[in-house]
Write a protein that holds these residues in place. Sequence first.
Motif, short mmCIF file in Angstrom:
data_model
loop_
_atom_site.label_atom_id
_atom_site.label_comp_id
_atom_site.label_asym_id
_atom_site.label_seq_id
_atom_site.Cartn_x
_atom_site.Cartn_y
_atom_site.Cartn_z
N ALA B 41 0.82 -1.22 0.00
CA ALA B 41 0.00 0.00 0.00
C ALA B 41 0.86 1.26 0.00
CB ALA B 41 -0.92 0.00 1.22
N GLY B 42 2.13 1.10 0.39
CA GLY B 42 3.02 2.27 0.38
C GLY B 42 3.51 2.66 1.77
N LYS B 43 3.63 1.69 2.67
CA LYS B 43 4.10 2.00 4.03
C LYS B 43 5.53 2.54 3.97
CE LYS B 43 3.25 -2.29 5.27
NZ LYS B 43 2.57 -2.70 4.04
N ASN B 164 -3.22 6.80 0.01
CA ASN B 164 -1.97 6.95 -0.75
C ASN B 164 -2.20 6.62 -2.24
OD1 ASN B 164 0.81 7.35 -1.21
ND2 ASN B 164 1.25 5.17 -0.91
N LYS B 165 -1.23 7.01 -3.04
CA LYS B 165 -1.24 6.81 -4.50
C LYS B 165 -2.36 7.59 -5.16
CE LYS B 165 0.75 2.17 -3.79
NZ LYS B 165 0.92 0.81 -4.24
N VAL B 166 -2.66 8.78 -4.67
CA VAL B 166 -3.74 9.57 -5.28
C VAL B 166 -3.38 10.02 -6.70
CG1 VAL B 166 -4.81 10.36 -3.12
CG2 VAL B 166 -2.97 11.70 -4.12
N ILE B 195 -2.40 11.54 -0.13
CA ILE B 195 -0.99 11.76 -0.49
C ILE B 195 -0.59 10.91 -1.70
CG2 ILE B 195 -0.43 12.18 1.96
CD1 ILE B 195 1.25 9.59 1.87
N ALA B 196 0.49 11.32 -2.32
CA ALA B 196 1.19 10.46 -3.28
C ALA B 196 2.61 10.38 -2.74
CB ALA B 196 1.16 11.06 -4.68
N ALA B 197 2.86 9.32 -1.98
CA ALA B 197 4.10 9.24 -1.20
C ALA B 197 5.34 9.34 -2.07
CB ALA B 197 4.12 7.93 -0.41
N1 LIG Z 1 2.08 5.68 -8.24
C1 LIG Z 1 2.42 5.57 -6.96
N2 LIG Z 1 3.09 4.47 -6.56
C2 LIG Z 1 3.40 4.37 -5.25
C3 LIG Z 1 3.09 5.38 -4.31
N3 LIG Z 1 3.51 4.99 -3.09
C4 LIG Z 1 4.09 3.78 -3.25
N4 LIG Z 1 4.04 3.41 -4.56
C5 LIG Z 1 4.59 2.18 -5.15
O1 LIG Z 1 3.93 1.05 -4.56
C6 LIG Z 1 4.86 -0.02 -4.40
C7 LIG Z 1 4.88 -0.49 -2.97
O2 LIG Z 1 5.34 0.56 -2.14
P1 LIG Z 1 6.00 0.31 -0.73
O3 LIG Z 1 6.23 1.65 -0.12
O4 LIG Z 1 7.15 -0.61 -0.84
O5 LIG Z 1 4.80 -0.42 0.01
P2 LIG Z 1 4.80 -1.21 1.40
O6 LIG Z 1 3.43 -1.06 1.95
O7 LIG Z 1 5.92 -0.74 2.25
O8 LIG Z 1 5.05 -2.69 0.92
P3 LIG Z 1 5.42 -4.00 1.80
O9 LIG Z 1 6.37 -3.55 2.87
O10 LIG Z 1 6.05 -4.91 0.81
O11 LIG Z 1 4.13 -4.49 2.34
C8 LIG Z 1 6.20 0.49 -4.88
O12 LIG Z 1 6.39 0.08 -6.20
C9 LIG Z 1 6.05 1.99 -4.79
O13 LIG Z 1 6.86 2.68 -5.72
C10 LIG Z 1 2.39 6.56 -4.79
O14 LIG Z 1 2.06 7.47 -4.05
N5 LIG Z 1 2.08 6.57 -6.11
#
Ligand SMILES: Nc1nc2c(ncn2[C@@H]2O[C@H](COP(=O)(O)OP(=O)(O)OP(=O)(O)O)[C@@H](O)[C@H]2O)c(=O)[nH]1
Lengths: 128, 226
Positions: B41-43, B164-166, B195-197
């Motif tokens: 999800a983008g943690k 996230n990822k808006v 947000i868009a992290a």
């Molecule tokens: N387009 C877009 N992609 C995003 C955004 N935030 C994260 N991503 C993508 O989503 C994927 C997962 O992001 P992570 O931050 O690794 O997510 P996580 O929740 O930490 O994942 P795990 O620790 O594996 O559970 C990556 O490919 C990121 O680049 C965003 O705001 N926009």
Amino acid sequence: MHEMGITQGILDASFEAAEAAGAKRIIDIRISVGELTEVVDFALQFAFEALTPGTLAEGATLTVNHVSARSHCNACGEDYEHDRFQMVCPRCDGFDVSLLQGRELQIDSIETEDDVEDDVPSPETAQE
Amino acid sequence: MATIDVSKPILDLNEKLAAANRERFDEKGVFVLDLMASPGAGKTSTILATIAALRDRYGIAVIEGDIASKVDAEKVKAHGIPAVQINTGGACHLESDMIGRAVAALDLDALDLIIIENVGNLVCPTEFYLGEHAKVMILSVPEGHDKPYKYPAIFQISEAVILNKVDTLSVFDFDVEEFEGVVRSLNPQSPIFHIAATKGDGVGAWAEWLAERIETVRIAAGKSPK
Ligand SMILES: Nc1nc2c(ncn2[C@@H]2O[C@H](COP(=O)(O)OP(=O)(O)OP(=O)(O)O)[C@@H](O)[C@H]2O)c(=O)[nH]1
Ligand SMILES: [Mg+2]
Ligand SMILES: [Zn+2]
Ligand SMILES: [Zn+2]
């Protein structure tokens, strides 16, 4: 998945209660598990069988009382049972709801025996 | 035969160790955030964006909880921020004893904020108090706006909800209005941050909310405001 740890928690609390009461043996442990918890019965029994040999609870049973999920709707006043995914009020579709029960993870009681017949008498009892 | 009444929570030990963690955090004036979300999800991305926004102002460390691997901790360390990896070895959530051990590897005197990345899971992290000051959850746009219907508990216990990822809203059929309506009725007090992290969009408002909470804990511990 976390049943080993949970079972160890159940046993630790049970041993403590049994020892405080001077009981020599635990024959049954009763617990309540809410339906909104992540505890899987089978895994719990499996862990129980793995962890009890050689302890006060060797050969004991684990009795699980399942507590269904119930909520109260703050909008229309309805009390209702539900599953883990649908908490919304079935009467008015309201989301302003308060959980009444279903997240329990509690040890209720233990059944103990003070002594077993073929027990070797402890020095104190032998003197009497 | 006798019946002995016990009436005790099974997770009593977790609760007690969490309370001990919390006492240390409060004494040192370190705000601790438990960040929860589904896998991917983008943690980690949100943690990196938060670090970028607050690192000049606060001492920050990260505790990474994963079933296996060190990749997330290494991503954080690459930015010069202390990170401790916890591998749960299959367990689907973190517990307070793991946090206690991870914190022992950190210099609390140099810190104002610890972010815990919980294991990717929308269900059981809600059950385990770690001693944190706030639980916050992230939902990402591709997961769909109907998640609060399916996992109400995590939305209910979160003190803030991050969407996230808006930046991908135009691609997915995500109904923001419906999502916000459902979250608000499950949890009327908690703010929702868009947000868009990975791009940094919207991170400022989220970081400001967090900074306010950090200040409260710092000041209560007798540190001077920043
Ligand atoms: N387009 C877009 N992609 C995003 C955004 N935030 C994260 N991503 C993508 O989503 C994927 C997962 O992001 P992570 O931050 O690794 O997510 P996580 O929740 O930490 O994942 P795990 O620790 O594996 O559970 C990556 O490919 C990121 O680049 C965003 O705001 N926009
Ligand atoms: Mg990650
Ligand atoms: Zn209703
Ligand atoms: Zn779990």
